[in-house]
Design a protein around this motif. Structure first.
Motif, PDB file in Angstrom:
ATOM      1  N   LYS A  28       0.714  -1.381   0.203  1.00 19.92           N
ATOM      2  CA  LYS A  28       0.051  -0.018   0.085  1.00 19.92           C
ATOM      3  C   LYS A  28       0.851   1.260  -0.002  1.00 19.92           C
ATOM      4  N   TYR A  29       1.825   1.368   0.875  1.00 18.29           N
ATOM      5  CA  TYR A  29       2.736   2.461   1.018  1.00 18.29           C
ATOM      6  C   TYR A  29       4.040   2.414   0.446  1.00 18.29           C
ATOM      7  N   GLY A  30       4.621   1.334   0.398  1.00 13.32           N
ATOM      8  CA  GLY A  30       6.189   1.096  -0.217  1.00 13.32           C
ATOM      9  C   GLY A  30       7.218   1.083   0.802  1.00 13.32           C
ATOM     10  N   GLU A  31       8.175   0.509   0.503  1.00  8.01           N
ATOM     11  CA  GLU A  31       9.382   0.231   1.453  1.00  8.01           C
ATOM     12  C   GLU A  31       9.633   1.379   2.190  1.00  8.01           C
ATOM     13  N   GLY A  32       9.834   2.637   1.271  1.00  7.65           N
ATOM     14  CA  GLY A  32      10.324   3.691   1.994  1.00  7.65           C
ATOM     15  C   GLY A  32       9.479   4.132   3.396  1.00  7.65           C
ATOM     16  N   TYR A  33       8.121   4.121   3.021  1.00  8.66           N
ATOM     17  CA  TYR A  33       7.256   4.349   4.221  1.00  8.66           C
ATOM     18  C   TYR A  33       7.548   3.236   5.345  1.00  8.66           C
ATOM     19  N   PHE A  34       7.593   2.261   5.153  1.00 11.13           N
ATOM     20  CA  PHE A  34       7.888   1.155   6.069  1.00 11.13           C
ATOM     21  C   PHE A  34       9.228   1.365   6.826  1.00 11.13           C
ATOM     22  N   ARG A  35      10.076   1.734   6.373  1.00 12.31           N
ATOM     23  CA  ARG A  35      11.354   1.964   6.901  1.00 12.31           C
ATOM     24  C   ARG A  35      11.249   3.312   7.661  1.00 12.31           C
ATOM     25  N   ASP A  36      10.472   4.305   7.254  1.00 14.86           N
ATOM     26  CA  ASP A  36      10.607   5.492   8.226  1.00 14.86           C
ATOM     27  C   ASP A  36       9.778   5.155   9.373  1.00 14.86           C
ATOM     28  N   GLY A  37       8.630   4.155   9.518  1.00 16.16           N
ATOM     29  CA  GLY A  37       7.971   3.766  10.658  1.00 16.16           C
ATOM     30  C   GLY A  37       8.736   2.845  11.430  1.00 16.16           C
ATOM     31  N   GLU A  38       9.552   2.143  10.752  1.00 17.67           N
ATOM     32  CA  GLU A  38      10.418   1.094  11.580  1.00 17.67           C
ATOM     33  C   GLU A  38      11.337   1.789  12.256  1.00 17.67           C
ATOM     34  N   ARG A  39      11.959   2.762  11.816  1.00 17.26           N
ATOM     35  CA  ARG A  39      13.090   3.784  12.579  1.00 17.26           C
ATOM     36  C   ARG A  39      12.528   4.342  13.521  1.00 17.26           C
ATOM     37  N   ARG A  40      11.418   4.923  13.676  1.00 19.05           N
ATOM     38  CA  ARG A  40      10.492   5.627  14.541  1.00 19.05           C
ATOM     39  C   ARG A  40      10.415   4.440  15.986  1.00 19.05           C
ATOM     40  N   VAL A  41       9.574   3.363  15.501  1.00 19.81           N
ATOM     41  CA  VAL A  41       9.428   2.316  16.305  1.00 19.81           C
ATOM     42  C   VAL A  41      10.679   1.701  17.055  1.00 19.81           C
ATOM     43  N   LEU A  42      11.727   1.694  16.423  1.00 26.22           N
ATOM     44  CA  LEU A  42      13.002   1.232  17.076  1.00 26.22           C
ATOM     45  C   LEU A  42      13.591   2.408  18.060  1.00 26.22           C
TER      46      LEU A  42
END
Length: 595
Positions: A76-90
């Protein structure tokens, strides 16, 4: 408890490695990194149980927060969007030490994440060979990066790209195709053997940390794998959904981005004289370069511009500039400009399009998002207005550099609010890194994005404040009353300062009512005060109002229903709720104790 005859440590055994690892770890995290299929989650859970620590799986946290699987997020949003959210979660999870944290395969590639892991704990690379990994990942079909005609070749390419970066981890453990308990034993041995002699986390010297970062910087593919310099938050409102883009350098991209949303539109830029001197020429140039006709309307800075008189003047100037319904009102400035411009857009020709370019921290995390627009009345703040959603929000953190320190601190109060409402981990991250939000762009982008995510989620569920959206007013019933009593005199009290006092009061009032632990109230107050924000009524310069005056001002609050006071209260940090029909006598007694 003793070792069994086959050498295993049974439940409750006094394994000396546990004491060695826990003692060396102190409050820091064990962070497991490596390729998909290397065993981070399965081994991590067992390792955490052996050490008596909590276990977190970053991917599981992302799935829970998004309400979607990782393949769905990618699609739905692409890998870039996922990586941004992943970094914030970490970033947030790393404040929960001591824990065992399993990361996604791509997380360690981000240099900011690696730096944060180096600051917060010890990284352990589970290094598995290609055949072992391929056999394991074939058991599942939920690996988005392996949805290719030749998964084996793709996996090999990923390993070639990533392994040199994984190799910079503090400890390496070979992940073999053996029982998981055997892998736990080998990981325990590696940790017990290395940790006591290592300097980890915040105890690393500046020289050590710089050496680590220099080593990272030398990796040949670091730049290509770095996360984008901006983040995107979607406000889901059906056909009226829009994006909040957060990052550095967005002002120069404004013309291109606005033209994509409103091709060929004319733009009326509304700004104040302070912001105009700093950023108006750059915005005008960007809009013109994208073929957009522009006109600029400049008002005086401060709350006095949120008046019927200024509203009327801006409307007339926009009409004179032939701004039509399909054209765009662009708000360039802080919360005052955004609220005023949005109400103009809502009213002009019964509804023109509207774009927010917030230049203050307060506006970026709060007033630019959600569609609340309005002006003030002598009777109270924001009592005249409308809900009118923007078509786009561009939050350029570069503009925060020119904010006076007092305004930056005031905006930070709204950031803290989101942690107090419903995100205890975000509050913990702010406790640990709040000062970085004042000077570091990555932390600013992270703080703005998390704040906007929280607000976007609440707004999507309750656009016109019929229910949970009222939670966003935590601290504001108190704060707005104080602003009204000082006649919106910014020399005495700016909005964010009123909110900071209001947040502290909301927690203390909740404690007085037996809802919230005293240590939570003290903790929030201590954090706000540590960054220079007021937390007591007596800190308002020239304060000379009594409890009845404050109570009377509260009755003009927008949340009052049938003459009854409504407050947002807390059961603890991250546990806010809307309390209706709060007893006025109880409020008055509380105010007497505070004043």
């Amino acid at each position: 408890m003793m070792k069994s005859h086959d050498g295993e440590w049974g439940p409750g055994a006094a394994d000396p490695r546990v004491a060695a690892i826990r003692g060396a770890l102190d409050s820091h995290c064990i962070v497991l990194v490596g390729m998909m299929g290397s065993g981070k989650s399965a081994i991590g859970q067992r390792l955490a149980a052996r050490l008596g620590l909590r276990f977190f799986d970053a991917d599981a946290e992302i799935v829970s927060a998004a309400g979607m699987t990782i393949p769905e997020i990618f699609q739905k949003y692409g890998e870039g969007y996922f990586r941004d959210g992943e970094r914030r979660v970490l970033f947030r999870l790393l404040n929960n030490g001591p824990i065992v944290l399993a990361t996604g395969g791509g997380a360690f590639l981000d240099p900011r994440t690696r730096r944060r892991i180096a600051e917060r704990g010890v990284s352990v690379w589970f290094d598995a060979d290609h055949e072992t990994l391929l056999k394991r990942v074939r058991r599942k079909s939920d690996r988005p990066l392996l949805q290719t005609p030749d998964p084996g070749a793709t996996l090999r390419r990923l390993m070639d790209d990533r392994n040199p970066i994984y190799a910079t981890a503090d400890i390496r453990v070979v992940s073999r195709d053996v029982p998981q308990e055997a892998m736990v034993e080998e990981t325990m041995d590696a940790l017990a053997g290395r940790l006591p002699s290592m300097t980890i986390g915040a105890h690393r010297s500046t020289k050590e940390t710089q050496a680590i970062m220099n080593h990272f910087a030398q990796r040949p593919n670091q730049t290509s794998n770095a996360a984008p310099h901006f983040e995107n938050v979607r406000v889901g409102l059906g056909e009226r959904s829009y994006d909040i883009v957060i990052g550095s350098g967005l002002l120069a991209q404004a013309g291109e981005r606005i033209a994509a949303v409103a091709p060929g539109a004319a733009c009326a830029i509304v700004t104040d004289s302070n912001v105009a001197a700093l950023y108006l020429p750059a915005l005008e140039d960007s809009l013109k370069a994208s073929g957009l006709r522009t006109t600029s309307i400049v008002v005086e800075p401060g709350e006095s511009s949120k008046s019927l008189g200024v509203f009327g003047r801006v409307c007339e100037e926009a009409i004179a500039a032939r701004i039509e319904r399909r054209d765009v009102i662009v708000a360039l400035g802080g919360g005052v400009v955004g609220d005023l411009s949005g109400f103009v857009a809502a009213s002009l020709r019964r509804g023109a399009r509207f774009i927010q370019i917030p230049t203050s921290l307060l506006a970026q995390v709060d007033s630019s998002v959600g569609g609340k627009t309005g002006i003030n009345s002598p009777q109270g703040k924001n009592l005249i207005g409308a809900f009118h959603q923007p078509a786009l929000v561009l939050a350029d953190v570069d503009t925060l550099v020119t904010l006076p320190p007092r305004e930056l601190r005031a905006g930070y109060a709204e950031v803290v609010k989101y942690g107090l409402i419903c995100d205890r981990r975000f509050f913990e991250w702010l406790e640990a890194d709040g000062d970085a939000v004042f000077h570091s762009k990555p932390e600013q982008i992270c703080a703005v994005a998390v704040s906007c995510e929280t607000k976007a989620r609440i707004v999507a569920n309750d656009e016109t404040e019929q229910g949970d959206r009222a939670l966003l007013n935590l601290g504001h019933t108190f704060g707005h009353a104080f602003e009204r009593l000082v006649n919106y005199d910014n020399a005495r009290l700016v909005h964010g300062e009123g909110v900071a006092i209001g947040l502290a009061l909301a927690l203390r009032f909740s404690h007085r009512l037996g809802l919230c632990a005293g240590q939570d109230a003290e903790r929030a107050e201590r954090h706000l005060a540590s960054l220079g924000l007021p937390t007591r009524i007596g800190e308002i310069p020239g304060w000379n109002f009594d409890a009845d005056a404050v109570l009377n001002a509260m009755y003009q609050d927008k949340k009052v229903e049938k003459g009854a006071l409504t407050f947002v209260l807390l059961r603890g940090i991250g546990e806010a709720f809307v309390a209706k029909s709060v007893d006025a006598g109880e409020v008055r007694r509380f105010l007497l104790s505070e004043i």
